[in-house]
Design a protein around this motif. Structure first.
Motif, PDB file in Angstrom:
ATOM      1  N   ALA A  17      52.443  52.602  42.611  1.00 20.07           N
ATOM      2  CA  ALA A  17      52.657  52.891  44.030  1.00 20.07           C
ATOM      3  C   ALA A  17      51.334  53.119  44.760  1.00 20.07           C
ATOM      4  CB  ALA A  17      53.560  54.114  44.180  1.00 20.07           C
ATOM      5  N   ALA A  18      50.297  53.546  44.057  1.00 20.65           N
ATOM      6  CA  ALA A  18      49.001  53.825  44.676  1.00 20.65           C
ATOM      7  C   ALA A  18      48.186  52.568  44.932  1.00 20.65           C
ATOM      8  CB  ALA A  18      48.201  54.775  43.787  1.00 20.65           C
ATOM      9  N   ARG A  19      48.510  51.484  44.285  1.00 23.94           N
ATOM     10  CA  ARG A  19      47.659  50.285  44.376  1.00 23.94           C
ATOM     11  C   ARG A  19      47.471  49.771  45.798  1.00 23.94           C
ATOM     12  NH1 ARG A  19      49.997  48.683  39.030  1.00 23.94           N
ATOM     13  NH2 ARG A  19      48.320  49.208  37.591  1.00 23.94           N
ATOM     14  N   ASP A  20      48.525  49.762  46.613  1.00 21.96           N
ATOM     15  CA  ASP A  20      48.374  49.274  47.993  1.00 21.96           C
ATOM     16  C   ASP A  20      47.441  50.175  48.802  1.00 21.96           C
ATOM     17  OD1 ASP A  20      49.986  47.066  47.564  1.00 21.96           O
ATOM     18  OD2 ASP A  20      51.775  47.982  48.457  1.00 21.96           O
ATOM     19  N   ALA A  21      47.586  51.489  48.644  1.00 25.96           N
ATOM     20  CA  ALA A  21      46.710  52.417  49.369  1.00 25.96           C
ATOM     21  C   ALA A  21      45.266  52.286  48.892  1.00 25.96           C
ATOM     22  CB  ALA A  21      47.209  53.852  49.198  1.00 25.96           C
ATOM     23  N   ILE A  22      45.081  52.118  47.592  1.00 24.72           N
ATOM     24  CA  ILE A  22      43.730  51.933  47.045  1.00 24.72           C
ATOM     25  C   ILE A  22      43.132  50.633  47.572  1.00 24.72           C
ATOM     26  CG2 ILE A  22      42.436  51.451  44.933  1.00 24.72           C
ATOM     27  CD1 ILE A  22      44.342  53.477  43.523  1.00 24.72           C
ATOM     28  N   ALA A  23      43.893  49.562  47.539  1.00 30.14           N
ATOM     29  CA  ALA A  23      43.382  48.278  48.033  1.00 30.14           C
ATOM     30  C   ALA A  23      42.985  48.378  49.504  1.00 30.14           C
ATOM     31  CB  ALA A  23      44.425  47.185  47.833  1.00 30.14           C
ATOM     32  N   ALA A  24      43.771  49.085  50.303  1.00 34.91           N
ATOM     33  CA  ALA A  24      43.465  49.219  51.729  1.00 34.91           C
ATOM     34  C   ALA A  24      42.166  49.976  51.955  1.00 34.91           C
ATOM     35  CB  ALA A  24      44.621  49.919  52.448  1.00 34.91           C
ATOM     36  N   VAL A  25      41.979  51.106  51.253  1.00 35.87           N
ATOM     37  CA  VAL A  25      40.755  51.883  51.467  1.00 35.87           C
ATOM     38  C   VAL A  25      39.540  51.162  50.907  1.00 35.87           C
ATOM     39  CG1 VAL A  25      40.828  53.396  49.406  1.00 35.87           C
ATOM     40  CG2 VAL A  25      39.816  54.212  51.542  1.00 35.87           C
ATOM     41  N   THR A  27      39.094  47.830  50.609  1.00 31.50           N
ATOM     42  CA  THR A  27      38.783  46.698  51.485  1.00 31.50           C
ATOM     43  C   THR A  27      38.093  47.158  52.767  1.00 31.50           C
ATOM     44  OG1 THR A  27      40.630  45.433  50.605  1.00 31.50           O
ATOM     45  CG2 THR A  27      39.789  44.760  52.759  1.00 31.50           C
ATOM     46  N   ALA A  28      38.635  48.188  53.405  1.00 31.80           N
ATOM     47  CA  ALA A  28      38.047  48.675  54.653  1.00 31.80           C
ATOM     48  C   ALA A  28      36.664  49.284  54.410  1.00 31.80           C
ATOM     49  CB  ALA A  28      38.974  49.697  55.299  1.00 31.80           C
ATOM     50  N   THR A  29      36.511  50.027  53.332  1.00 29.19           N
ATOM     51  CA  THR A  29      35.231  50.671  53.051  1.00 29.19           C
ATOM     52  C   THR A  29      34.154  49.655  52.741  1.00 29.19           C
ATOM     53  OG1 THR A  29      36.335  52.673  52.283  1.00 29.19           O
ATOM     54  CG2 THR A  29      34.051  52.328  51.555  1.00 29.19           C
ATOM     55  N   ARG A  30      34.482  48.629  51.987  1.00 32.21           N
ATOM     56  CA  ARG A  30      33.484  47.607  51.656  1.00 32.21           C
ATOM     57  C   ARG A  30      32.935  46.908  52.884  1.00 32.21           C
ATOM     58  NH1 ARG A  30      36.017  44.713  46.225  1.00 32.21           N
ATOM     59  NH2 ARG A  30      35.557  46.447  44.804  1.00 32.21           N
ATOM     60  N   CYS A  35      27.651  50.496  53.168  1.00 30.82           N
ATOM     61  CA  CYS A  35      28.351  50.523  51.879  1.00 30.82           C
ATOM     62  C   CYS A  35      27.786  49.401  51.011  1.00 30.82           C
ATOM     63  CB  CYS A  35      29.854  50.339  52.053  1.00 30.82           C
ATOM     64  SG  CYS A  35      30.752  50.300  50.487  1.00 30.82           S
ATOM     65  N   LEU A  36      27.225  49.767  49.873  1.00 34.24           N
ATOM     66  CA  LEU A  36      26.650  48.793  48.952  1.00 34.24           C
ATOM     67  C   LEU A  36      27.603  48.453  47.810  1.00 34.24           C
ATOM     68  CD1 LEU A  36      23.101  50.409  48.740  1.00 34.24           C
ATOM     69  CD2 LEU A  36      23.877  48.586  50.283  1.00 34.24           C
ATOM     70  N   GLU A  37      28.477  49.397  47.475  1.00 34.29           N
ATOM     71  CA  GLU A  37      29.456  49.190  46.400  1.00 34.29           C
ATOM     72  C   GLU A  37      30.548  50.241  46.558  1.00 34.29           C
ATOM     73  OE1 GLU A  37      29.719  49.202  41.500  1.00 34.29           O
ATOM     74  OE2 GLU A  37      27.843  49.738  42.480  1.00 34.29           O
ATOM     75  N   TYR A  38      31.786  49.839  46.307  1.00 35.90           N
ATOM     76  CA  TYR A  38      32.914  50.775  46.380  1.00 35.90           C
ATOM     77  C   TYR A  38      33.990  50.238  45.456  1.00 35.90           C
ATOM     78  CZ  TYR A  38      35.847  54.278  48.707  1.00 35.90           C
ATOM     79  OH  TYR A  38      36.621  55.378  49.003  1.00 35.90           O
ATOM     80  N   PRO A  69      39.092  56.103  60.104  1.00 32.03           N
ATOM     81  CA  PRO A  69      40.553  56.180  60.033  1.00 32.03           C
ATOM     82  C   PRO A  69      41.104  55.811  58.651  1.00 32.03           C
ATOM     83  CG  PRO A  69      39.879  55.028  62.030  1.00 32.03           C
ATOM     84  CD  PRO A  69      38.642  55.230  61.199  1.00 32.03           C
ATOM     85  N   HIS A  70      40.460  54.880  57.961  1.00 28.09           N
ATOM     86  CA  HIS A  70      40.999  54.495  56.645  1.00 28.09           C
ATOM     87  C   HIS A  70      40.806  55.594  55.605  1.00 28.09           C
ATOM     88  CE1 HIS A  70      36.985  52.531  56.960  1.00 28.09           C
ATOM     89  NE2 HIS A  70      36.833  52.943  55.715  1.00 28.09           N
ATOM     90  N   ILE A  71      39.794  56.439  55.765  1.00 26.84           N
ATOM     91  CA  ILE A  71      39.658  57.580  54.854  1.00 26.84           C
ATOM     92  C   ILE A  71      40.730  58.627  55.173  1.00 26.84           C
ATOM     93  CG2 ILE A  71      38.177  59.570  54.306  1.00 26.84           C
ATOM     94  CD1 ILE A  71      37.620  57.067  52.660  1.00 26.84           C
ATOM     95  N   ALA A  72      41.018  58.831  56.445  1.00 26.90           N
ATOM     96  CA  ALA A  72      42.095  59.759  56.805  1.00 26.90           C
ATOM     97  C   ALA A  72      43.427  59.262  56.238  1.00 26.90           C
ATOM     98  CB  ALA A  72      42.173  59.912  58.322  1.00 26.90           C
ATOM     99  N   ALA A  73      43.673  57.958  56.334  1.00 28.23           N
ATOM    100  CA  ALA A  73      44.911  57.390  55.784  1.00 28.23           C
ATOM    101  C   ALA A  73      44.942  57.519  54.267  1.00 28.23           C
ATOM    102  CB  ALA A  73      45.040  55.923  56.204  1.00 28.23           C
TER     103      ALA A  73
END
Length: 99
Positions: A17-25, A27-30, A35-38, A69-73
């Motif tokens: 269930a966490a994979r979608d939230a992880i992928a979103a953060v 992708t946005a962070t990169r 940001c050099l690596e995430y 906003p993506h870190i807040a999410a």
């Protein structure tokens, strides 16, 4: 350069269930300036343990990241998913060298 390395833990039954939230953060962070690596990676021997590696150009870029906003999410999603056991360390490092 700043390096953040460590782990977070979530209930093993919530990993899928966490994979979608992880992928979103991730992708946005990169896409963020500085940001050099995430990376997030599941531990193959310890279900629910997620390894995190981040590299940032400087403290200003990292501080800006924390206000996005993506870190807040991500924080909201993490709380709902039962993420805990946060063990992250921040290191200031010099230039790397390929070996």
């Amino acid at each position: 350069m700043l390096l953040i390395a460590g782990t977070i833990r979530l209930p093993a039954e919530n990993v899928a269930a966490a994979r979608d939230a992880i992928a979103a953060v991730v992708t946005a962070t990169r896409a963020e300036d500085g940001c050099l690596e995430y990376r997030f990676a599941e531990d193959v021997l310890d279900p629910g343990l997620i390894h995190i590696t981040e590299r940032w150009r400087d403290r200003a870029a990292l501080d800006a990241h924390f206000g996005t906003p993506h870190i807040a999410a991500w924080r909201a999603a993490g709380a709902a998913l039962g993420i805990g056991g946060r063990a992250l360390m921040l290191y200031e490092v010099g230039a790397g060298e390929a070996i």
